[in-house]
Design a protein around this motif. Structure first.
Motif, PDB file in Angstrom:
ATOM      1  N   ASN A  37       0.845  -1.186   0.000  1.00 31.88           N
ATOM      2  CA  ASN A  37       0.000   0.000   0.000  1.00 31.88           C
ATOM      3  C   ASN A  37       0.882   1.237   0.000  1.00 31.88           C
ATOM      4  N   ILE A  38       0.674   2.111  -0.986  1.00 36.85           N
ATOM      5  CA  ILE A  38       1.451   3.345  -1.051  1.00 36.85           C
ATOM      6  C   ILE A  38       0.512   4.531  -1.243  1.00 36.85           C
ATOM      7  N   PRO A  39       0.849   5.661  -0.604  1.00 39.61           N
ATOM      8  CA  PRO A  39       0.015   6.854  -0.767  1.00 39.61           C
ATOM      9  C   PRO A  39       0.378   7.617  -2.043  1.00 39.61           C
ATOM     10  N   SER A  40      -0.607   8.355  -2.546  1.00 41.42           N
ATOM     11  CA  SER A  40      -0.388   9.155  -3.744  1.00 41.42           C
ATOM     12  C   SER A  40      -1.062  10.510  -3.593  1.00 41.42           C
ATOM     13  N   ASN A  41      -0.419  11.532  -4.119  1.00 41.61           N
ATOM     14  CA  ASN A  41      -1.007  12.867  -4.185  1.00 41.61           C
ATOM     15  C   ASN A  41      -1.970  12.997  -5.362  1.00 41.61           C
TER      16      ASN A  41
ATOM     17  N   PHE B 195      -5.603   6.503   2.509  1.00 42.78           N
ATOM     18  CA  PHE B 195      -4.497   5.819   3.180  1.00 42.78           C
ATOM     19  C   PHE B 195      -4.563   6.087   4.685  1.00 42.78           C
ATOM     20  N   SER B 196      -4.869   7.323   5.065  1.00 44.14           N
ATOM     21  CA  SER B 196      -4.870   7.697   6.484  1.00 44.14           C
ATOM     22  C   SER B 196      -5.968   6.992   7.280  1.00 44.14           C
ATOM     23  N   THR B 197      -6.961   6.389   6.603  1.00 42.99           N
ATOM     24  CA  THR B 197      -7.994   5.646   7.332  1.00 42.99           C
ATOM     25  C   THR B 197      -7.492   4.286   7.811  1.00 42.99           C
ATOM     26  N   PHE B 198      -6.322   3.856   7.343  1.00 42.00           N
ATOM     27  CA  PHE B 198      -5.764   2.559   7.715  1.00 42.00           C
ATOM     28  C   PHE B 198      -4.719   2.646   8.823  1.00 42.00           C
ATOM     29  N   THR B 199      -4.352   3.869   9.220  1.00 40.17           N
ATOM     30  CA  THR B 199      -3.314   4.016  10.235  1.00 40.17           C
ATOM     31  C   THR B 199      -3.523   5.311  11.009  1.00 40.17           C
ATOM     32  N   ASP B 200      -3.091   5.286  12.261  1.00 40.76           N
ATOM     33  CA  ASP B 200      -3.096   6.500  13.077  1.00 40.76           C
ATOM     34  C   ASP B 200      -1.743   7.194  13.028  1.00 40.76           C
ATOM     35  N   LYS B 201      -0.788   6.573  12.354  1.00 44.26           N
ATOM     36  CA  LYS B 201       0.564   7.128  12.299  1.00 44.26           C
ATOM     37  C   LYS B 201       0.647   8.282  11.312  1.00 44.26           C
TER      38      LYS B 201
END
Length: 145
Positions: free
Chosen positions: A7-11, A55-61
Motif C-alpha cells: 500500500n502506497i500513498p499518492s497525491n 491511506f490515512s484511514t488505515f493508520t493513526d501514524k
C-alpha cells in the motif's frame, strides 16, 4: 498461496495509475475507485495506490514523506538486465527519476526508480544459477572469488 499487497500513498491517483501502467502493471477494476487503484505486477504481487486521505484511514501514524524518508525498500525482479533498463526508462519517461548509478555485481544487476510521489522501487535481475547457488558459490564457480 501467499500474495503481496504493498500500500502506497499518492497525491494524484490518476497520475499514479498512468505511471504504473506505463511500467507494465495492469489495473484490477474490481478494487479500483476514486480512493484507490489495485495495480497488478503479477499473479501474486499488487500495489494498492491510495489517495493520502484514504491511506490515512488505515493508520493513526503520521505520513513519512517518501521524498525525504525511507521506511521500506521494495525490490521487484525482472527477466533480464535489458528488462530492468526498459522499466527504468519507462518510469523516467513518465515522470519518475532514476537516482544513483546501476548496481552491477555481475551475477546481479539493480537500478532504483522513484515515482512522482517519491515512492521508490528497485528493479533487479539475478542470474538464475547465482540465485540457486548463492552469490559466493556462483562467483567461486566463475573464478571470481
Amino acid at each position: 498461496m501467499t500474495s503481496i499487497f504493498v500500500n502506497i500513498p499518492s497525491n494524484d491517483l490518476e497520475r499514479s495509475k498512468g505511471y504504473y501502467t506505463a511500467l507494465g502493471c495492469t489495473i484490477n477494476a474490481l478494487f479500483t475507485d476514486e480512493n484507490a487503484a489495485c495495480l497488478v505486477w503479477s499473479d501474486d504481487i499488487f500495489f494498492m495506490v491510495l489517495t493520502k486521505e484514504y491511506f490515512s484511514t488505515f493508520t493513526d501514524k503520521e505520513f513519512a514523506d517518501p521524498k525525504t524518508h525511507a521506511q521500506v525498500l521494495i525490490s521487484i525482479s525482472r527477466d533480464s538486465r535489458d528488462a530492468v533498463d526498459r522499466t527504468i526508462d519507462a518510469g523516467v519517461a513518465n515522470g519518475g527519476t532514476a537516482p544513483g548509478d546501476p548496481q552491477d555485481y555481475g551475477f546481479m544487476y539493480a537500478r532504483d526508480l522513484v515515482d512522482p510521489d517519491g515512492n521508490g522501487i528497485q528493479f533487479m535481475w539475478m542470474d538464475a544459477a547465482a540465485a540457486e547457488q548463492g552469490p559466493e558459490a556462483f562467483m567461486a564457480e566463475q573464478g571470481q572469488a
